[in-house]
Motif scaffolding. Structure first.
Motif, PDB file in Angstrom:
ATOM      1  N   LEU A 230       0.836  -1.198   0.000  1.00 58.45           N
ATOM      2  CA  LEU A 230       0.000   0.000   0.000  1.00 58.45           C
ATOM      3  C   LEU A 230       0.873   1.252   0.000  1.00 58.45           C
ATOM      4  O   LEU A 230       1.830   1.354   0.774  1.00 58.45           O
ATOM      5  N   LEU A 231       0.544   2.184  -0.854  1.00 55.07           N
ATOM      6  CA  LEU A 231       1.251   3.456  -0.959  1.00 55.07           C
ATOM      7  C   LEU A 231       0.262   4.587  -0.737  1.00 55.07           C
ATOM      8  O   LEU A 231      -0.806   4.617  -1.348  1.00 55.07           O
ATOM      9  N   ALA A 232       0.598   5.493   0.173  1.00 52.80           N
ATOM     10  CA  ALA A 232      -0.246   6.656   0.459  1.00 52.80           C
ATOM     11  C   ALA A 232       0.463   7.917  -0.012  1.00 52.80           C
ATOM     12  O   ALA A 232       1.642   8.127   0.285  1.00 52.80           O
ATOM     13  N   ILE A 233      -0.249   8.749  -0.750  1.00 57.32           N
ATOM     14  CA  ILE A 233       0.268  10.021  -1.243  1.00 57.32           C
ATOM     15  C   ILE A 233      -0.642  11.128  -0.727  1.00 57.32           C
ATOM     16  O   ILE A 233      -1.857  11.073  -0.934  1.00 57.32           O
ATOM     17  N   VAL A 234      -0.065  12.117  -0.051  1.00 55.36           N
ATOM     18  CA  VAL A 234      -0.837  13.188   0.564  1.00 55.36           C
ATOM     19  C   VAL A 234      -0.820  14.415  -0.337  1.00 55.36           C
ATOM     20  O   VAL A 234       0.238  14.999  -0.584  1.00 55.36           O
ATOM     21  N   SER A 235      -1.972  14.777  -0.837  1.00 55.29           N
ATOM     22  CA  SER A 235      -2.128  16.022  -1.577  1.00 55.29           C
ATOM     23  C   SER A 235      -2.425  17.126  -0.561  1.00 55.29           C
ATOM     24  O   SER A 235      -3.543  17.240  -0.056  1.00 55.29           O
ATOM     25  N   ILE A 236      -1.408  17.916  -0.250  1.00 57.83           N
ATOM     26  CA  ILE A 236      -1.581  18.982   0.734  1.00 57.83           C
ATOM     27  C   ILE A 236      -2.451  20.101   0.170  1.00 57.83           C
ATOM     28  O   ILE A 236      -3.252  20.710   0.887  1.00 57.83           O
ATOM     29  N   ARG A 237      -2.328  20.346  -1.094  1.00 54.98           N
ATOM     30  CA  ARG A 237      -3.083  21.443  -1.710  1.00 54.98           C
ATOM     31  C   ARG A 237      -4.584  21.166  -1.702  1.00 54.98           C
ATOM     32  O   ARG A 237      -5.387  22.077  -1.451  1.00 54.98           O
ATOM     33  N   TYR A 238      -4.979  19.921  -1.963  1.00 55.30           N
ATOM     34  CA  TYR A 238      -6.403  19.577  -2.014  1.00 55.30           C
ATOM     35  C   TYR A 238      -6.848  18.726  -0.827  1.00 55.30           C
ATOM     36  O   TYR A 238      -7.978  18.244  -0.822  1.00 55.30           O
ATOM     37  N   GLN A 239      -5.938  18.522   0.152  1.00 51.07           N
ATOM     38  CA  GLN A 239      -6.277  17.805   1.375  1.00 51.07           C
ATOM     39  C   GLN A 239      -6.899  16.442   1.090  1.00 51.07           C
ATOM     40  O   GLN A 239      -8.000  16.124   1.540  1.00 51.07           O
ATOM     41  N   ARG A 240      -6.176  15.667   0.313  1.00 54.21           N
ATOM     42  CA  ARG A 240      -6.647  14.345  -0.073  1.00 54.21           C
ATOM     43  C   ARG A 240      -5.528  13.331   0.153  1.00 54.21           C
ATOM     44  O   ARG A 240      -4.372  13.579  -0.207  1.00 54.21           O
ATOM     45  N   ILE A 241      -5.871  12.202   0.755  1.00 54.97           N
ATOM     46  CA  ILE A 241      -4.929  11.099   0.954  1.00 54.97           C
ATOM     47  C   ILE A 241      -5.271  10.018  -0.062  1.00 54.97           C
ATOM     48  O   ILE A 241      -6.308   9.360   0.053  1.00 54.97           O
ATOM     49  N   GLN A 242      -4.415   9.844  -1.046  1.00 56.71           N
ATOM     50  CA  GLN A 242      -4.659   8.865  -2.102  1.00 56.71           C
ATOM     51  C   GLN A 242      -3.984   7.552  -1.727  1.00 56.71           C
ATOM     52  O   GLN A 242      -2.765   7.494  -1.550  1.00 56.71           O
ATOM     53  N   ILE A 243      -4.764   6.482  -1.581  1.00 58.29           N
ATOM     54  CA  ILE A 243      -4.234   5.164  -1.252  1.00 58.29           C
ATOM     55  C   ILE A 243      -4.147   4.348  -2.544  1.00 58.29           C
ATOM     56  O   ILE A 243      -5.142   4.158  -3.243  1.00 58.29           O
TER      57      ILE A 243
END
Length: 526
Positions: free
Chosen positions: A195-208
């Protein structure tokens, strides 16, 4: 197990006796007290590259070209040269980088002229030998906040994550984010098993994302604006009903402003967080006559502060729980130590039930105590990787625990110590070297100058000593960065990075400064 420090006697003892159950690996690691990188080749002839790290299985050395366009992967070999006698001077042809490493391939990851490779971002999947790299365009500071973006957060026109098979350098898949902001500094990747999590700070989204064995990056879920997969569908259907209702009112002569769902609702995670804080304050008040006053002081007075919190960083605690760090917009943009002085909060989020199960400020003694006692649960990216179980921490090593106690006693206040300890959370995965030479049970060294955490350090002219833990007066080996005779210009500030092989007695020290080319030393066992 071993009563003699001689390696021959230790090998004989291992043949005739068995260690206690469950301690065989620790006993075998004591052989590293005899197998140390005791020799140094100074100012090695090497390619002009940016060196990243060894993979945790020791198979590959990851480097990038100086223009940060190409990935160059090397295979660590070994020096093939023999000599007679105690003193052995290597010939000039053996004192080169190619004597220790063999180039496997070179791959261009930043295909367009505006993209560059993020040299501090690299994640490795040991089972499949997959590598995850990131490329991005130049950061844009003054970007208008449109489409739900956070005001004041910069953006990159394009950020791409590349999944590459390190065995042959084939790019298998990539995930692209447009006009977004993702923190790519200091191995800020979040990996747990597949599992890889990427945090979009600009749009406040955690993409798994899930990394399949076939080499594909598959979207699993996106957390932040919505918690469940069908939340967006439900809100869109409700919006259509409200729009139809407003049209009916207009036909009947009734004028009503159509509400905008984006302005009415907070994000899903933010609503979960606020409801958890509300219930916690409500339940802790025993006297119900004081509940209203307590809610005013502890919740409603700080309500807007909670609403303004944004996600800074995340990490996996296991496959179902995330540790999320919240803070202000000003704090997330500051990468220096001053960022730790900004108020921040930690939340434990269950992805399956979409519930916040714990919430702590960055001054919480309870969270600090949990981190001290169970630090390995924060460090580990997976319990299946053997080498991660032997990285020294204050929760599994008595010597590291003693060092933490010394830091605690030197702190001016307990609050300062707690904030300093919790500033490292959430922990960046794969940011520590599993080299046995950083094992506090085997060696003692100055952690201000060198440590298992892979970071640039301020360079010093004197050698860094590794002293035997079992024999405090015995110097096992020294690591000296920079020229053998020392630096001529002491006014120029220099930084040194250390790359230790995970299990071989091999280390690289690369000294860099503003006005001089990098200087590499290779430390090895002769």
């Amino acid at each position: 197990m071993f009563r003699n420090s001689n390696i021959t006697a230790r090998l004989f003892d291992r043949q005739i006796s068995a260690p206690a159950p469950g301690t065989s690996v620790n006993c075998n690691r004591r052989f590293y007290e005899n197998l140390v990188p005791s020799h140094t080749i100074y100012d090695v002839e090497c390619p002009d590259l940016s060196f990243c790290k060894f993979t945790h299985d020791g198979r590959y050395l990851i480097t990038f070209s100086r223009n940060h366009q190409d990935l160059i992967v090397y295979r660590p070999t070994w020096l093939s040269y023999s000599c007679e006698g105690e003193v052995c001077d290597l010939p000039s042809k053996a004192r080169r980088f190619e004597s220790f490493f063999t180039q496997l391939y070179s791959v261009t990851l930043a295909s367009s002229g505006t993209d560059v490779i993020c040299k501090e971002f690299f994640l490795y999947m040991e089972g499949n030998q997959f590598g995850i790299f990131a490329t991005s365009t130049t950061q844009i500071q003054d970007t208008p906040a449109i489409g739900g973006a956070i005001q004041g957060v910069p953006s990159f026109e394009r950020i791409a994550f590349h999944l590459l098979r390190l065995e042959d350098g084939i790019v298998l898949d990539e995930k692209v984010f447009q006009n977004d902001y993702v923190n790519l500094n200091h191995d800020m990747g979040v990996l747990y098993d597949d599992l890889l999590a990427i945090v979009s700070i600009r749009y406040q989204r955690i993409q798994i994302l899930q990394i399949r064995e076939s080499g594909h990056l598959v979207d699993v879920r996106a957390l932040g604006p919505f918690c469940y997969e069908d939340d967006e569908l439900f809100l869109n259907s409700s919006s259509q009903c409200m729009h139809q209702l407003s049209e009916n009112h207009a036909e009947n002569g009734l004028h009503a402003n159509q509400p905008n769902p984006d302005s009415l609702f907070l994000s899903g995670i933010k609503q979960r967080l606020l409801s958890f804080i509300f219930r916690g304050i409500w339940n802790e008040e025993v006297d119900r006559s004081q509940t209203v006053q307590s809610m005013k002081k502890k919740f409603y007075f700080h309500f807007q502060d909670y609403v303004d919190l944004i996600i800074w960083k995340v990490q996996f605690l296991d496959r179902h729980h995330l540790l999320i760090k919240f803070g202000s917009v000003e704090g997330v943009l500051q990468y220096s130590r001053s960022a730790d002085h900004h108020p921040s909060f930690f939340a434990v989020y269950n992805m399956e039930t979409t519930e916040v199960v714990a919430f702590y400020p960055n001054s919480a003694y309870e969270l600090c105590a949990l981190f001290e006692q169970f630090g390995d649960h924060f460090y580990s990216a997976s319990r299946n990787l053997l080498h991660l179980k032997f990285i020294s921490s204050h929760s599994n090593n008595i010597h590291a625990s003693d060092q933490l106690r010394i830091v605690k006693n030197k702190a001016s206040s307990s609050l300062q110590f707690i904030r300093k300890i919790l500033a490292s959370l959430p922990f960046s995965c794969q940011s520590q070297s599993p080299s046995p030479y950083f094992d506090h049970s085997l060696f003692r060294y100055d952690e201000k100058l060198i440590s298992a955490t892979e970071r640039h350090r301020t360079s010093v002219d004197h050698p860094i000593k590794f002293i035997s833990r079992r024999q405090p007066s015995v110097l096992k080996f020294k690591i000296k960065p920079g020229p053998e005779a020392g630096n001529v210009d002491n006014r120029t500030r220099k930084a040194t990075s250390f790359l230790f092989h995970p299990f071989l007695p091999l280390a690289l020290s690369i000294q860099q400064s503003m006005h001089f080319p990098p200087s590499m030393n290779i430390h090895y066992r002769q």
